[in-house]
Motif scaffolding. Sequence first.
Motif, PDB file in Angstrom:
ATOM      1  N   SER A   1      -0.437 -14.314   3.626  1.00 24.43           N
ATOM      2  CA  SER A   1      -1.894 -14.141   3.642  1.00 24.43           C
ATOM      3  C   SER A   1      -2.513 -14.778   4.876  1.00 24.43           C
ATOM      4  O   SER A   1      -3.632 -14.444   5.267  1.00 24.43           O
ATOM      5  CB  SER A   1      -2.509 -14.776   2.382  1.00 24.43           C
TER       6      SER A   1
ATOM      7  N   GLU B   1       0.839  -1.203   0.000  1.00 24.98           N
ATOM      8  CA  GLU B   1       0.000   0.000   0.000  1.00 24.98           C
ATOM      9  C   GLU B   1       0.879   1.260   0.000  1.00 24.98           C
ATOM     10  O   GLU B   1       2.021   1.243   0.468  1.00 24.98           O
ATOM     11  CB  GLU B   1      -0.905   0.014   1.238  1.00 24.98           C
TER      12      GLU B   1
ATOM     13  N   TYR C   1       2.873   2.389   3.046  1.00 19.73           N
ATOM     14  CA  TYR C   1       4.086   1.715   3.500  1.00 19.73           C
ATOM     15  C   TYR C   1       5.296   2.244   2.730  1.00 19.73           C
ATOM     16  O   TYR C   1       5.239   2.440   1.517  1.00 19.73           O
ATOM     17  CB  TYR C   1       3.992   0.198   3.299  1.00 19.73           C
TER      18      TYR C   1
ATOM     19  N   GLU D   1       1.777  -7.165   7.249  1.00 24.76           N
ATOM     20  CA  GLU D   1       0.950  -7.962   6.333  1.00 24.76           C
ATOM     21  C   GLU D   1      -0.321  -7.224   5.922  1.00 24.76           C
ATOM     22  O   GLU D   1      -0.831  -7.442   4.812  1.00 24.76           O
ATOM     23  CB  GLU D   1       0.580  -9.305   6.989  1.00 24.76           C
ATOM     24  N   ASP D   2      -0.841  -6.348   6.786  1.00 23.08           N
ATOM     25  CA  ASP D   2      -2.080  -5.641   6.475  1.00 23.08           C
ATOM     26  C   ASP D   2      -1.899  -4.595   5.381  1.00 23.08           C
ATOM     27  O   ASP D   2      -2.879  -4.040   4.881  1.00 23.08           O
ATOM     28  CB  ASP D   2      -2.637  -4.972   7.740  1.00 23.08           C
ATOM     29  N   GLN D   3      -0.659  -4.331   4.993  1.00 24.67           N
ATOM     30  CA  GLN D   3      -0.396  -3.349   3.947  1.00 24.67           C
ATOM     31  C   GLN D   3       0.013  -3.985   2.617  1.00 24.67           C
ATOM     32  O   GLN D   3       0.392  -3.300   1.680  1.00 24.67           O
ATOM     33  CB  GLN D   3       0.684  -2.369   4.415  1.00 24.67           C
TER      34      GLN D   3
END
Length: 454
Positions: free
Chosen positions: A263, A153, A156, A177-179
């Motif tokens: 993931s 994203e 980041y 990981e969320d990005q």
Amino acid sequence: MSNVFQAGAASVETTPSLGTIINGDFVTHYTQKIHDPLHAKALVFKNDDSCLAVVIVDICVMGRELLDETKAIIEEKFGIPPGQVLISATHTHASGAVEDVHMVPADMAYRKRLPGLITKAVGKALGQIKPAQLAFGSIDVPEYVMCRRYWMEDSYSQINPVTGKADTIKTNPFGVEDQIIKPLNNPDPELSFLAIKGLDGEWISILGNYSLHYVGDWQNGTISADYFGMFSNALKEKLGAGEAFVGMMSNGTSGDINIWDFSGRVKFPEGELAKSRKIGGELADKVLEWVQGLKWDKSPQLKSSFSLLKAERRMPSSEELEKSKTILASGGLEELKPDTEGWEKLYAREQMLLNEFPEKATCPVQVLHIGEGKIGALPGEFFAETGLKIKEGLDFPYFTISLANDNVGYVPPEHEIEKGGYETWRCRISNLSTGSEELFRKKLLELIHEDKNT
């Protein structure tokens, strides 16, 4: 014209002693326990005209100086020319260090032992030689290979410790990981193998090739052959082969590929080496599914094509060296942490050391022509894209063994260097010019087709 084909295989233990330095991390670890033994595994082929040797060593990396020394001993003892010997590292990160990598020095006591052990494996394999037959096979196993380079994203930012600028991708995005948007590239799912049996029906060896970096489910200070060894052990057990059988797994083009699923969807067993054991065992099962239908060749032609390629290096500028001196003068290498400041210090040191290298690297490229199939050898960590491009359009069995005959480090395609990421950060194990990957790929293809052009 007769063409009596013979083959032999042997394994020699290379496990380091407790206290030996371990390769595979940015900082030094020392051997505290042996989970499973390491080996140098040799496979020799011989007919009326030629003798070829393949040696797969449970180790992280080996450089050309060490391997040329080893090949010279093999030639002196057994008469096999260096250009007909392929020696590669599996790339287990739980092995003794014989080369300097980042802040990890070579363990010179272990390094001195290794040429003799590799030579001993070749000698034992020659002592096992007997009339034989061989067959190539392959099957796709996509579930264990994942690209470790990710689009992220916009929120980041990954700072390149060499340039000081932001990379456009992130390698191994632990903790962020969320990005993640998505993986950058496609892995090579092919599990290739070369099977060898005696004319008496007894199994001699199976040499596998899979483009999976390593698994790494062990604690620091542990010695293990990783999934490469687990595959070999599982083959022997599942085949019900005799004691003389030698299972082998070589590393393919896996520079940007690993098993870590960011993931969170893929579940693996927990516990030390449990994941390696599962993957090694299931890859062995896949090979055994195809064994019964193999087409055996009892009189294969043998030939080796070998070339030394000149590749330019990306060298630090005088301004970058001055900046590196300033960074290093502040100290802190003894307490290095894996953060932005730590990377900056580590890579400042790398620029100073890289500056002592020749501006051009001399790199071995090799192809073994074995009957209807061929095995390529590249001297570093190449991306899956390289292996896939090499195989495009080939109408015969083929696979590429990486980390073979030398270690020039990561050799990403030019457009990958532009994106950044750990594999591209200029240092002693990633420094070849942006066009080097294409240079290697074209030379390897030239050698692959050499028998058609002569």
